[in-house]
Scaffold this motif. Structure first.
Motif, PDB file in Angstrom:
ATOM      1  N   LYS A 154       0.842  -1.196   0.000  1.00 29.68           N
ATOM      2  CA  LYS A 154       0.000   0.000   0.000  1.00 29.68           C
ATOM      3  C   LYS A 154       0.882   1.252   0.000  1.00 29.68           C
ATOM      4  O   LYS A 154       2.040   1.211   0.360  1.00 29.68           O
ATOM      5  CB  LYS A 154      -0.917   0.007   1.209  1.00 29.68           C
ATOM      6  N   THR A 155       0.289   2.356  -0.397  1.00 29.39           N
ATOM      7  CA  THR A 155       0.967   3.643  -0.336  1.00 29.39           C
ATOM      8  C   THR A 155       0.489   4.362   0.912  1.00 29.39           C
ATOM      9  O   THR A 155      -0.715   4.474   1.142  1.00 29.39           O
ATOM     10  CB  THR A 155       0.654   4.490  -1.588  1.00 29.39           C
ATOM     11  N   ILE A 156       1.444   4.831   1.717  1.00 30.80           N
ATOM     12  CA  ILE A 156       1.109   5.620   2.894  1.00 30.80           C
ATOM     13  C   ILE A 156       1.579   7.049   2.655  1.00 30.80           C
ATOM     14  O   ILE A 156       2.734   7.292   2.300  1.00 30.80           O
ATOM     15  CB  ILE A 156       1.740   5.049   4.176  1.00 30.80           C
ATOM     16  N   VAL A 157       0.643   7.979   2.872  1.00 25.34           N
ATOM     17  CA  VAL A 157       0.909   9.396   2.739  1.00 25.34           C
ATOM     18  C   VAL A 157       0.807  10.007   4.134  1.00 25.34           C
ATOM     19  O   VAL A 157      -0.284  10.118   4.684  1.00 25.34           O
ATOM     20  CB  VAL A 157      -0.104  10.078   1.793  1.00 25.34           C
ATOM     21  N   PRO A 158       1.937  10.396   4.739  1.00 24.56           N
ATOM     22  CA  PRO A 158       1.879  10.985   6.076  1.00 24.56           C
ATOM     23  C   PRO A 158       1.321  12.416   6.052  1.00 24.56           C
ATOM     24  O   PRO A 158       1.623  13.198   5.150  1.00 24.56           O
ATOM     25  CB  PRO A 158       3.337  11.003   6.536  1.00 24.56           C
ATOM     26  N   LEU A 159       0.511  12.721   7.044  1.00 25.33           N
ATOM     27  CA  LEU A 159      -0.041  14.053   7.269  1.00 25.33           C
ATOM     28  C   LEU A 159       0.246  14.359   8.739  1.00 25.33           C
ATOM     29  O   LEU A 159      -0.411  13.816   9.622  1.00 25.33           O
ATOM     30  CB  LEU A 159      -1.541  14.074   6.986  1.00 25.33           C
ATOM     31  N   ILE A 160       1.270  15.170   8.987  1.00 25.27           N
ATOM     32  CA  ILE A 160       1.824  15.273  10.333  1.00 25.27           C
ATOM     33  C   ILE A 160       1.826  16.722  10.818  1.00 25.27           C
ATOM     34  O   ILE A 160       2.248  17.620  10.096  1.00 25.27           O
ATOM     35  CB  ILE A 160       3.279  14.729  10.358  1.00 25.27           C
ATOM     36  N   LEU A 207       7.555   4.963  10.856  1.00 22.34           N
ATOM     37  CA  LEU A 207       6.669   4.439   9.808  1.00 22.34           C
ATOM     38  C   LEU A 207       7.399   3.389   8.974  1.00 22.34           C
ATOM     39  O   LEU A 207       6.853   2.315   8.701  1.00 22.34           O
ATOM     40  CB  LEU A 207       6.170   5.570   8.904  1.00 22.34           C
ATOM     41  N   ALA A 208       8.622   3.678   8.576  1.00 21.92           N
ATOM     42  CA  ALA A 208       9.389   2.748   7.744  1.00 21.92           C
ATOM     43  C   ALA A 208       9.694   1.451   8.493  1.00 21.92           C
ATOM     44  O   ALA A 208       9.666   0.365   7.902  1.00 21.92           O
ATOM     45  CB  ALA A 208      10.679   3.407   7.286  1.00 21.92           C
ATOM     46  N   THR A 209       9.952   1.538   9.781  1.00 22.09           N
ATOM     47  CA  THR A 209      10.271   0.347  10.579  1.00 22.09           C
ATOM     48  C   THR A 209       9.045  -0.522  10.816  1.00 22.09           C
ATOM     49  O   THR A 209       9.119  -1.744  10.733  1.00 22.09           O
ATOM     50  CB  THR A 209      10.873   0.771  11.945  1.00 22.09           C
ATOM     51  N   HIS A 210       7.910   0.117  11.123  1.00 22.55           N
ATOM     52  CA  HIS A 210       6.702  -0.647  11.463  1.00 22.55           C
ATOM     53  C   HIS A 210       5.867  -1.027  10.247  1.00 22.55           C
ATOM     54  O   HIS A 210       4.939  -1.831  10.361  1.00 22.55           O
ATOM     55  CB  HIS A 210       5.863   0.128  12.472  1.00 22.55           C
ATOM     56  N   ALA A 211       6.189  -0.462   9.094  1.00 23.85           N
ATOM     57  CA  ALA A 211       5.491  -0.823   7.851  1.00 23.85           C
ATOM     58  C   ALA A 211       6.518  -0.875   6.724  1.00 23.85           C
ATOM     59  O   ALA A 211       6.480  -0.079   5.782  1.00 23.85           O
ATOM     60  CB  ALA A 211       4.389   0.182   7.561  1.00 23.85           C
ATOM     61  N   PRO A 212       7.451  -1.831   6.801  1.00 16.93           N
ATOM     62  CA  PRO A 212       8.572  -1.843   5.853  1.00 16.93           C
ATOM     63  C   PRO A 212       8.187  -2.194   4.415  1.00 16.93           C
ATOM     64  O   PRO A 212       8.975  -1.948   3.500  1.00 16.93           O
ATOM     65  CB  PRO A 212       9.508  -2.897   6.441  1.00 16.93           C
ATOM     66  N   THR A 213       7.003  -2.742   4.203  1.00 17.65           N
ATOM     67  CA  THR A 213       6.629  -3.177   2.856  1.00 17.65           C
ATOM     68  C   THR A 213       5.648  -2.219   2.180  1.00 17.65           C
ATOM     69  O   THR A 213       5.006  -2.584   1.207  1.00 17.65           O
ATOM     70  CB  THR A 213       6.015  -4.587   2.904  1.00 17.65           C
ATOM     71  N   VAL A 214       5.566  -0.979   2.688  1.00 16.77           N
ATOM     72  CA  VAL A 214       4.686   0.007   2.058  1.00 16.77           C
ATOM     73  C   VAL A 214       5.503   0.956   1.202  1.00 16.77           C
ATOM     74  O   VAL A 214       6.719   1.059   1.335  1.00 16.77           O
ATOM     75  CB  VAL A 214       3.881   0.828   3.108  1.00 16.77           C
ATOM     76  N   ASN A 215       4.803   1.646   0.341  1.00 12.97           N
ATOM     77  CA  ASN A 215       5.400   2.726  -0.429  1.00 12.97           C
ATOM     78  C   ASN A 215       5.130   3.999   0.366  1.00 12.97           C
ATOM     79  O   ASN A 215       4.022   4.511   0.375  1.00 12.97           O
ATOM     80  CB  ASN A 215       4.760   2.800  -1.819  1.00 12.97           C
ATOM     81  N   LEU A 216       6.146   4.496   1.061  1.00 17.09           N
ATOM     82  CA  LEU A 216       6.020   5.692   1.895  1.00 17.09           C
ATOM     83  C   LEU A 216       6.382   6.900   1.047  1.00 17.09           C
ATOM     84  O   LEU A 216       7.527   7.038   0.619  1.00 17.09           O
ATOM     85  CB  LEU A 216       6.945   5.570   3.108  1.00 17.09           C
ATOM     86  N   VAL A 217       5.405   7.744   0.779  1.00 13.11           N
ATOM     87  CA  VAL A 217       5.647   8.907  -0.073  1.00 13.11           C
ATOM     88  C   VAL A 217       5.779  10.159   0.781  1.00 13.11           C
ATOM     89  O   VAL A 217       5.387  10.181   1.946  1.00 13.11           O
ATOM     90  CB  VAL A 217       4.527   9.090  -1.125  1.00 13.11           C
ATOM     91  N   GLU A 218       6.338  11.202   0.168  1.00 18.17           N
ATOM     92  CA  GLU A 218       6.465  12.466   0.881  1.00 18.17           C
ATOM     93  C   GLU A 218       5.073  12.992   1.190  1.00 18.17           C
ATOM     94  O   GLU A 218       4.222  13.106   0.312  1.00 18.17           O
ATOM     95  CB  GLU A 218       7.228  13.485   0.040  1.00 18.17           C
TER      96      GLU A 218
END
Length: 135
Positions: free
Chosen positions: A77-83, A97-108
């Motif tokens: 899945k793609t995760i889009v952070p809103l912080i 986020l990267a450690t707890h969801a290592p198989t996602v596409n983390l976008v800016e």
């Protein structure tokens, strides 16, 4: 956006008092504790993109965010952070986020400084003290 909303909540709510919540969150962070969630997303597999909104607590993502990421299979899945943060930036939240969801596409994502709760509480308390008002 026409998106579904899901509020990430701990099974046991945090204290109403801001300073008690800060102390509890710091303890949970230091222990790596992931509080049980009130609910999980039943149909998380049906989503391709998740906008994950949260405030920074103590220079990191709140403990319930670690719980949410650990409780759901977000592979592919793609995760889009809103912080939001209180002025000190994102801390280590993106690595959480990267450690707890290592198989996602983390976008800016998006981040911004939000109002200062602690400063507001302290300023109002000081003002009330100057007035001699009971608290």
């Amino acid at each position: 956006m026409g998106a579904d909303l899901f509020e990430i909540e701990p099974e046991q709510p945090y204290p109403d008092d801001y300073f008690e919540t800060v102390a509890q969150a710091q303890s949970e962070r230091d222990q790596g504790y992931k509080p049980p969630l009130r609910a999980t997303v039943d149909n998380v597999a049906s989503y391709a993109t998740i906008v994950l909104g949260f405030p920074i607590w103590g220079m990191t993502a709140p403990p319930v965010i670690r719980s949410f990421l650990s409780a759901h299979d977000l592979s592919g899945k793609t995760i889009v952070p809103l912080i939001t943060h209180g002025g000190y930036g994102l801390g280590d939240s993106l690595s959480v986020l990267a450690t707890h969801a290592p198989t996602v596409n983390l976008v800016e994502g998006f981040s911004m400084q939000a109002p200062q709760e602690r400063q507001t509480i302290e300023r109002v308390t000081d003002w009330l003290d100057r007035l001699g008002a009971p608290q």
